[in-house]
Design a protein around this motif. Structure first.
Motif, mmCIF file in Angstrom:
data_model
loop_
_atom_site.group_PDB
_atom_site.id
_atom_site.type_symbol
_atom_site.label_atom_id
_atom_site.label_comp_id
_atom_site.label_asym_id
_atom_site.label_seq_id
_atom_site.Cartn_x
_atom_site.Cartn_y
_atom_site.Cartn_z
ATOM 1 N N GLU A 37 93.275 12.138 64.492
ATOM 2 C CA GLU A 37 92.878 10.999 63.661
ATOM 3 C C GLU A 37 92.061 9.985 64.469
ATOM 4 O OE1 GLU A 37 93.171 11.181 60.495
ATOM 5 O OE2 GLU A 37 92.136 9.242 60.355
ATOM 6 N N GLN A 62 88.280 8.704 63.883
ATOM 7 C CA GLN A 62 87.955 7.266 63.755
ATOM 8 C C GLN A 62 86.827 6.884 64.704
ATOM 9 O OE1 GLN A 62 91.584 5.038 64.350
ATOM 10 N NE2 GLN A 62 92.479 5.811 62.447
ATOM 11 N N ASP A 91 98.549 15.032 65.679
ATOM 12 C CA ASP A 91 97.921 14.504 64.450
ATOM 13 C C ASP A 91 97.250 13.161 64.731
ATOM 14 O OD1 ASP A 91 98.640 16.600 62.825
ATOM 15 O OD2 ASP A 91 100.506 15.648 62.121
#
Ligand code: NZQ
Ligand code: ZN
Length: 383
Positions: free
Chosen positions: A324, A328, A320
């Motif tokens: 992420e 970003q 996860d």
């Protein structure tokens, strides 16, 4: 590691003022057709350098190759070449000009019924006019590879053939200083996703390929944001240019499984809705990482650790976190990570799915396990 045969014959002239090298790279007895796009090369000084370098050659030009090069435009060049007897092509511009020129090179002597079959039916290409290129947009890697992507209406299709690999590529980072922020970031993320397509699959203990791939990813993560901060940063321009070439020269892809589902699913967003190629990829990849997290687990964990230094937490938490971090990075590059960011909705997914099916994209990914239902899931996850 799987068996492989590797050969990349493109001579690379890298660095400042290397356009002059084309004087000796193109044989003087050739009749050269210089191909380019909408005119960026005229405003940034590249065209003038080409004219100077070709002062002793017999040459003419063909302009107007669009981003996502259009079949009908390229066929006009093919007709001209047949009529006027050009026997060398020099592509000057971004991936679209280089890809379009590769297609032209293959289509001129194509013996089949219609040159579109090279793409639509993967018809065999027996010969191609030799070509060289001056690449002005680091992104596609087209400058040293054997692939080309051509668009006709909503159909965006690719072909590959060693005969269309450029004989030489000029890579002068100075030519990229005129790229807008959007073109620059599109290029960085395209190169990033090219690496991911060849890296984020399953392990085959190919250490060189993995570490080369990780080196390119880390370079793009370091240098890309420097360009968002300062588009004139020559050192970052230089490193990004070489990273983009190496991302898809073929080297990191030897002996390893390859994915390419992000590209295929992304192409339908470009074909149907005109989404820039790079931006189609930043929307699709994080969703694909999510949907394919089980089959890509080992490589996702390696990516998390070696690229983002994520070492704490259970497997799922690390995956996860890696997804992420990827999002970003794309957001930092000002590229979208969801369909809603570019105002596409659930209804548009149906449109993209119809084309994906029409193009026969029913078994995508390194395992052939991304069927239509999973592609839909990927689009839905990207909403
Ligand atoms: O047409 P001009 O006026 O030259 O302007 C172009 C174009 O509008 C401009 N540009 C290029 N160099 C510039 C510049 N503007 C200012 N300064 C410069 N130095 O940039 C715009 C976009 O150019 P384009 O060539 O379309 O971009 P890119 O290089 O990203 O190429 C995208 C195409 O390549 C295909 C994509 O699908 C798409 O069709 N791909 C090709 C691949 C390959 N051959 O291996 C792999 C990739 O995954 C990709 O699919
Ligand atoms: Zn790409």
């Amino acid at each position: 590691m799987n068996n492989f045969t590797y050969q990349n014959t493109t001579a690379i002239h890298f660095g400042a003022d290397q356009i002059a090298a084309i004087t000796d790279s193109i044989p003087k007895d050739k009749k050269v057709l210089v191909t380019y796009g909408g005119g960026s090369i005229k405003s940034n000084g590249v065209y003038d350098q080409v004219v100077a370098a070709l002062s002793e050659h017999n040459w003419d030009e063909f302009s107007g190759i669009e981003p996502n090069p259009q079949y009908d435009t390229l066929m006009k060049a093919v007709e001209r070449i047949r009529a006027e007897g050009f026997d060398y092509l020099l592509a000057v511009g971004g991936g679209s000009v280089v890809d379009g020129t590769k297609f032209i090179a293959a289509a001129v002597n194509f013996a089949g019924e219609e040159a579109w079959d090279i793409l639509a039916k993967q018809a065999s290409v027996e010969s191609a006019i030799p070509l060289g290129c001056i690449m002005t947009l680091p992104a596609t890697g087209s400058e040293t590879n054997i692939g080309a992507v051509v668009t006709r209406g909503k159909d965006k299709l690719a072909f590959m053939n060693p005969l269309v690999r450029p004989q030489f590529a000029v890579l002068d980072p100075q030519t990229t200083l005129s790229l807008s922020e959007r073109q620059t970031s599109n290029g960085v993320v395209d190169a990033f996703v090219h690496v991911m397509e060849q890296y984020l699959t399953y392990p085959v203990n190919a250490k060189i390929q993995d570490r080369f791939a990780e080196g390119i990813l880390l370079t793009l993560i370091e240098e890309g944001p420097k360009l968002i901060a300062d588009l004139q940063d020559m050192e970052a321009r230089t490193n990004v240019m070489w990273a983009a070439t190496q991302a898809l020269s073929g080297l990191i892809g030897v002996g390893v499984p390859q994915d390419w589902a992000t590209h295929m699913i992304g192409h339908e967003l470009t074909g149907n809705f005109g989404v820039d190629h790079g931006r189609s990829l930043t929307i699709v990849l994080p969703a694909l990482m999510q949907v394919c997290r089980e089959e890509k687990k080992a490589k996702l964990l390696q990516y998390a650790e070696r690229i983002w230094n994520i070492t704490e937490g259970c497997d799922d938490a690390r995956i996860d976190a890696a997804i992420e971090k990827t999002k970003q990075f794309f957001s930092q590059m000002n590229t979208p990570v969801s369909l809603s960011e570019i105002d596409l909705t659930a209804a548009d997914i149906d449109t993209a799915m119809t084309s994906l099916e029409a193009h026969g994209m029913t078994k995508l990914g390194e395992n052939g396990s991304i069927d239509l239902a999973r592609s839909r899931k990927i689009y839905e996850t990207a909403l």
